[in-house]
Design a protein around this motif. Structure first.
Motif, PDB file in Angstrom:
ATOM      1  N   UNK A 137      -7.129  51.675 -53.583  1.00 46.23           N
ATOM      2  CA  UNK A 137      -6.155  51.550 -52.350  1.00 46.23           C
ATOM      3  C   UNK A 137      -8.000  52.166 -51.346  1.00 46.23           C
ATOM      4  N   UNK A 138      -7.964  51.820 -49.834  1.00 44.75           N
ATOM      5  CA  UNK A 138      -9.560  52.543 -49.500  1.00 44.75           C
ATOM      6  C   UNK A 138      -8.503  52.782 -48.113  1.00 44.75           C
ATOM      7  N   UNK A 139      -9.085  53.997 -47.859  1.00 44.82           N
ATOM      8  CA  UNK A 139      -8.443  54.856 -46.702  1.00 44.82           C
ATOM      9  C   UNK A 139      -9.703  54.802 -45.939  1.00 44.82           C
ATOM     10  N   UNK A 140      -9.573  53.928 -44.564  1.00 47.96           N
ATOM     11  CA  UNK A 140     -10.330  55.236 -43.453  1.00 47.96           C
ATOM     12  C   UNK A 140      -9.662  55.073 -41.995  1.00 47.96           C
TER      13      UNK A 140
ATOM     14  N   UNK B 257       2.096  47.051 -40.758  1.00 50.41           N
ATOM     15  CA  UNK B 257       1.146  46.716 -42.311  1.00 50.41           C
ATOM     16  C   UNK B 257       1.001  45.203 -42.241  1.00 50.41           C
ATOM     17  N   UNK B 258      -0.378  44.513 -42.376  1.00 49.39           N
ATOM     18  CA  UNK B 258      -0.319  43.114 -42.365  1.00 49.39           C
ATOM     19  C   UNK B 258      -0.215  42.741 -44.133  1.00 49.39           C
ATOM     20  N   UNK B 259       1.192  41.964 -44.152  1.00 48.78           N
ATOM     21  CA  UNK B 259       1.405  41.712 -45.229  1.00 48.78           C
ATOM     22  C   UNK B 259       1.058  40.216 -45.725  1.00 48.78           C
TER      23      UNK B 259
ATOM     24  N   UNK C 132      -8.303  36.870 -50.384  1.00 44.34           N
ATOM     25  CA  UNK C 132      -7.649  36.905 -51.951  1.00 44.34           C
ATOM     26  C   UNK C 132      -8.115  38.421 -52.790  1.00 44.34           C
ATOM     27  N   UNK C 133      -8.796  38.927 -52.202  1.00 41.71           N
ATOM     28  CA  UNK C 133      -8.831  40.563 -52.742  1.00 41.71           C
ATOM     29  C   UNK C 133      -8.050  41.289 -51.873  1.00 41.71           C
ATOM     30  N   UNK C 134      -7.313  40.904 -50.988  1.00 43.68           N
ATOM     31  CA  UNK C 134      -6.537  42.313 -50.313  1.00 43.68           C
ATOM     32  C   UNK C 134      -5.094  41.866 -50.190  1.00 43.68           C
ATOM     33  N   UNK C 135      -4.336  42.536 -51.402  1.00 39.02           N
ATOM     34  CA  UNK C 135      -2.217  42.643 -50.378  1.00 39.02           C
ATOM     35  C   UNK C 135      -1.705  42.860 -49.383  1.00 39.02           C
ATOM     36  N   UNK C 136      -2.472  44.010 -48.747  1.00 36.50           N
ATOM     37  CA  UNK C 136      -1.891  44.098 -47.373  1.00 36.50           C
ATOM     38  C   UNK C 136      -2.960  45.065 -46.776  1.00 36.50           C
TER      39      UNK C 136
ATOM     40  N   UNK D 151      -4.705  47.601 -49.268  1.00 35.36           N
ATOM     41  CA  UNK D 151      -4.984  47.498 -50.484  1.00 35.36           C
ATOM     42  C   UNK D 151      -5.341  46.418 -50.817  1.00 35.36           C
ATOM     43  N   UNK D 152      -6.083  46.727 -52.039  1.00 39.11           N
ATOM     44  CA  UNK D 152      -6.499  45.735 -52.815  1.00 39.11           C
ATOM     45  C   UNK D 152      -6.237  45.065 -54.202  1.00 39.11           C
ATOM     46  N   UNK D 153      -6.570  43.843 -54.604  1.00 36.80           N
ATOM     47  CA  UNK D 153      -5.638  43.384 -55.604  1.00 36.80           C
ATOM     48  C   UNK D 153      -6.837  43.906 -57.120  1.00 36.80           C
TER      49      UNK D 153
END
Length: 157
Positions: free
Chosen positions: A3-6, A82-84, A91-95, A119-121
């Motif tokens: 998880x990375x938050x901005x 959320x962008x789902x 490919x690295x991002x789940x949402x 939210x990364x994979x």
């Protein structure tokens, strides 16, 4: 999952209620009119418009995203979605989740507070250049809405 938050803030000369009505509640109608390069169409594909609704947004180049409305607070001018699925996700991002609040600013304008959570994979990292590009696009859309509302003072009252 990583998880990375901005956290970002944008300012506007428009009051929170008007900005929220235009940029959130009527975005499906307004954005294709004022930003035809940004959005071609938006359609609910599941749900009734409330939390849990899934919307497909198609861009002029044929690419798309699906976003899920997670929450909306009409009294406090805030919402989260959320962008789902779609072309914006690598490919690295789940949402990608966004929480947005429109807060009154001194002088009658607004401060738009946005928390974006990637939210990364696995242990994948966020592409900071793409994150910055997304922030700039969001700021540009808010400025287009602001310009529209300033040019049309009776709209969204």
């Amino acid at each position: 999952m990583g998880v990375s938050t901005h956290n970002d803030e944008f300012t506007s000369t428009v009051a929170p209620a008007r900005l929220f009505k235009a940029a959130v509640l009527d975005a499906d109608n307004l954005f294709p009119k004022i930003a035809p390069d940004a959005a071609k169409s938006a359609e609910n594909i599941e749900g009734n418009g409330g939390p849990g609704t899934i919307k497909k947004i198609t861009f002029p180049d044929g690419k798309y995203v699906k976003q899920k409305l997670d929450a909306i607070d009409l009294d406090n001018y805030s919402y989260s979605h959320s962008i789902i699925e779609g072309d914006i996700l690598s490919a690295e991002l789940e949402k990608i989740s966004h929480e947005t609040k429109f807060v009154a600013a001194p002088g009658g304008g607004s401060v738009i507070k946005v928390t974006t959570t990637f939210h990364t994979v696995g242990n994948a990292t966020v592409d900071e250049a793409k994150a910055k590009e997304g922030k700039e696009k969001a700021a540009g859309l808010f400025k287009l809405v602001e310009g529209y509302l300033e040019a049309n003072p009776s709209a969204y009252n």
